[in-house]
Design an enzyme around this catalytic site. Structure first.
Site, PDB file in Angstrom:
ATOM      1  N   ASP A  20       0.840  -1.208   0.000  1.00 15.46           N
ATOM      2  CA  ASP A  20       0.000   0.000   0.000  1.00 15.46           C
ATOM      3  C   ASP A  20       0.876   1.259   0.000  1.00 15.46           C
ATOM      4  OD1 ASP A  20       1.021  -0.450   2.561  1.00 15.46           O
ATOM      5  OD2 ASP A  20      -0.669   0.484   3.567  1.00 15.46           O
ATOM      6  N   HIS A  25       3.520   6.550   0.368  1.00 16.39           N
ATOM      7  CA  HIS A  25       4.828   7.184   0.104  1.00 16.39           C
ATOM      8  C   HIS A  25       4.959   7.766  -1.286  1.00 16.39           C
ATOM      9  CE1 HIS A  25       6.450   4.001   3.132  1.00 16.39           C
ATOM     10  NE2 HIS A  25       5.905   5.010   3.753  1.00 16.39           N
ATOM     11  N   ASP A  29       8.933   4.808  -4.249  1.00 12.72           N
ATOM     12  CA  ASP A  29       9.299   3.494  -3.683  1.00 12.72           C
ATOM     13  C   ASP A  29       9.488   2.440  -4.772  1.00 12.72           C
ATOM     14  OD1 ASP A  29       9.297   4.248  -1.053  1.00 12.72           O
ATOM     15  OD2 ASP A  29       7.482   3.183  -0.469  1.00 12.72           O
ATOM     16  N   TRP A 142      -2.684  -1.168  12.563  1.00  8.82           N
ATOM     17  CA  TRP A 142      -1.332  -0.613  12.424  1.00  8.82           C
ATOM     18  C   TRP A 142      -1.227   0.384  13.586  1.00  8.82           C
ATOM     19  CZ3 TRP A 142      -2.960  -3.470   8.673  1.00  8.82           C
ATOM     20  CH2 TRP A 142      -2.336  -3.615   7.447  1.00  8.82           C
ATOM     21  N   TYR A 144       0.686   2.958  15.168  1.00  9.31           N
ATOM     22  CA  TYR A 144       1.862   3.799  14.935  1.00  9.31           C
ATOM     23  C   TYR A 144       1.816   5.052  15.805  1.00  9.31           C
ATOM     24  CZ  TYR A 144       2.977   1.138  10.633  1.00  9.31           C
ATOM     25  OH  TYR A 144       3.313   0.161   9.730  1.00  9.31           O
ATOM     26  N   ARG A 146       2.683   8.560  16.521  1.00 11.84           N
ATOM     27  CA  ARG A 146       3.193   9.607  15.618  1.00 11.84           C
ATOM     28  C   ARG A 146       2.535  10.942  15.914  1.00 11.84           C
ATOM     29  NH1 ARG A 146       4.043   7.597   9.576  1.00 11.84           N
ATOM     30  NH2 ARG A 146       5.379   6.185  10.732  1.00 11.84           N
ATOM     31  N   LYS A 175       0.077  -4.387  14.318  1.00 11.92           N
ATOM     32  CA  LYS A 175       1.286  -4.295  13.492  1.00 11.92           C
ATOM     33  C   LYS A 175       2.116  -3.201  14.129  1.00 11.92           C
ATOM     34  CE  LYS A 175       2.166  -3.663   8.510  1.00 11.92           C
ATOM     35  NZ  LYS A 175       2.813  -2.371   8.494  1.00 11.92           N
ATOM     36  N   ILE A 176       3.309  -3.583  14.561  1.00  4.27           N
ATOM     37  CA  ILE A 176       4.068  -2.751  15.485  1.00  4.27           C
ATOM     38  C   ILE A 176       5.514  -2.611  15.039  1.00  4.27           C
ATOM     39  CG2 ILE A 176       5.091  -2.985  17.836  1.00  4.27           C
ATOM     40  CD1 ILE A 176       2.310  -1.984  18.115  1.00  4.27           C
ATOM     41  N   GLY A 201       7.660  -3.834   8.662  1.00  5.46           N
ATOM     42  CA  GLY A 201       8.918  -3.959   7.925  1.00  5.46           C
ATOM     43  C   GLY A 201       9.813  -2.735   8.041  1.00  5.46           C
ATOM     44  N   ARG A 229       8.690  -3.336   1.524  1.00  2.00           N
ATOM     45  CA  ARG A 229       9.862  -2.934   0.754  1.00  2.00           C
ATOM     46  C   ARG A 229      11.051  -3.878   0.897  1.00  2.00           C
ATOM     47  NH1 ARG A 229       9.596   2.955   3.193  1.00  2.00           N
ATOM     48  NH2 ARG A 229       8.541   1.720   4.807  1.00  2.00           N
TER      49      ARG A 229
END
Ligand code: FBP
Length: 249
Positions: A20, A25, A29, A142, A144, A146, A175-176, A201, A229
């Site tokens: 995704d 991004h 990428d 996810w 995150y 931030r 997802k950490i 990742g 990635r």
């Protein structure tokens, strides 16, 4: 209610291919190969993965009707990185119902805890969690940390906090971010309780360094990895996928 994770795990372990990043991004990428969703879906369908993570557009235009066997995980929210807000908000762009119509076996949603907009994301997530539970499919958060209130996104304390919030909000999997060492990552896993943990990742790094992180995360109690990635930007994606697969199972 404990949701059955069998649709997106194998023997209780998970390896998800994330794709995704075009939205998150931009196409910087990508190269000539991995810009093509069809080619990345073939990597996802190699047998090494227990799920592929897509936004709705790619799910609809490439996964549906493509004959892929890898289970689909639809990401329900997303944003671009063109807006440089210190406090991010990732709006919902797809419903659980729509995701199911593309054949989703699970759904995902990003919550930026610590952002001034976290309450909006927590609220949206609450509805999604309820709808996913009614549909009997797992929801992956996810988690995150931030925003202006988060000086260090990798601070193990704040990462463990994020994992705990995932548990308290009813996520089946969080997802950490990897915290850098086995002891602190084990605490992250403990903090998540019955919610399972997959390691995210991150940007492409040397293969041996990434594989070491996978190894440590698994020893610390993670059920697997959601990687993008570090696989499809690799020179030989299937070789990396196989190595990660061996470490997980
Ligand atoms: P990667 O393995 O490529 O990092 O993918 C994992 C992921 O969570 C994607 O699902 C998402 O697009 C991206 O990372 C978000 O990255 P960022 O930390 O830059 O927001």
């Amino acid at each position: 209610m404990q949701i059955d994770l069998n649709g997106i795990t194998k023997n209780g372990k998970a390896l998800f291919l994330a794709y995704d990043q075009g939205m998150e991004h931009g196409t910087t990428d990508f190269d000539e190969e991995n810009v093509d969703p069809e080619k990345v879906l073939r990597i996802a369908d190699s047998g090494f993965f227990t799920g592929v993570i897509l936004q709705k557009g790619i799910a609809e235009k490439y996964y549906v009707g493509g004959g892929f066997k890898v289970p689909l995980i639809v990401k329900l929210n997303g944003k671009t990185n063109l807006v440089k807000d210190e406090d991010p908000y990732s709006p919902q762009v797809c419903s659980v119902k729509e995701a199911l119509s593309y054949g989703a076996s699970a759904v995902g949603y990003t919550i930026y805890i610590g952002s001034e907009f976290e309450s909006k994301m927590i609220e949206e997530f609450g509805k999604i969690e309820q709808e996913a539970e009614e549909a009997g499919i797992p929801v992956i958060a996810w988690m995150y940390p931030r925003g202006r209130n988060v000086p260090d996104e990798s601070d193990p304390k704040v990462v463990a906090y994020a994992a705990r919030v995932g548990l308290e909000l009813g996520a089946d999997i969080v997802k950490i971010r990897y915290t850098g060492d086995p002891v602190s990552f084990h605490w992250v896993v403990e903090s998540a309780g019955k919610t399972k943990v997959v390691m995210m990742g991150g940007s492409k790094e040397e293969e041996s360094i990434f594989l070491e992180k996978v190894k440590v995360a698994m020893t610390a109690g993670a059920i697997g990895v959601a990687v993008g990635r570090n696989v499809w930007q690799a020179e030989k994606p299937l070789e990396v996928a196989e190595k990660i697969n061996q470490l997980i199972w």
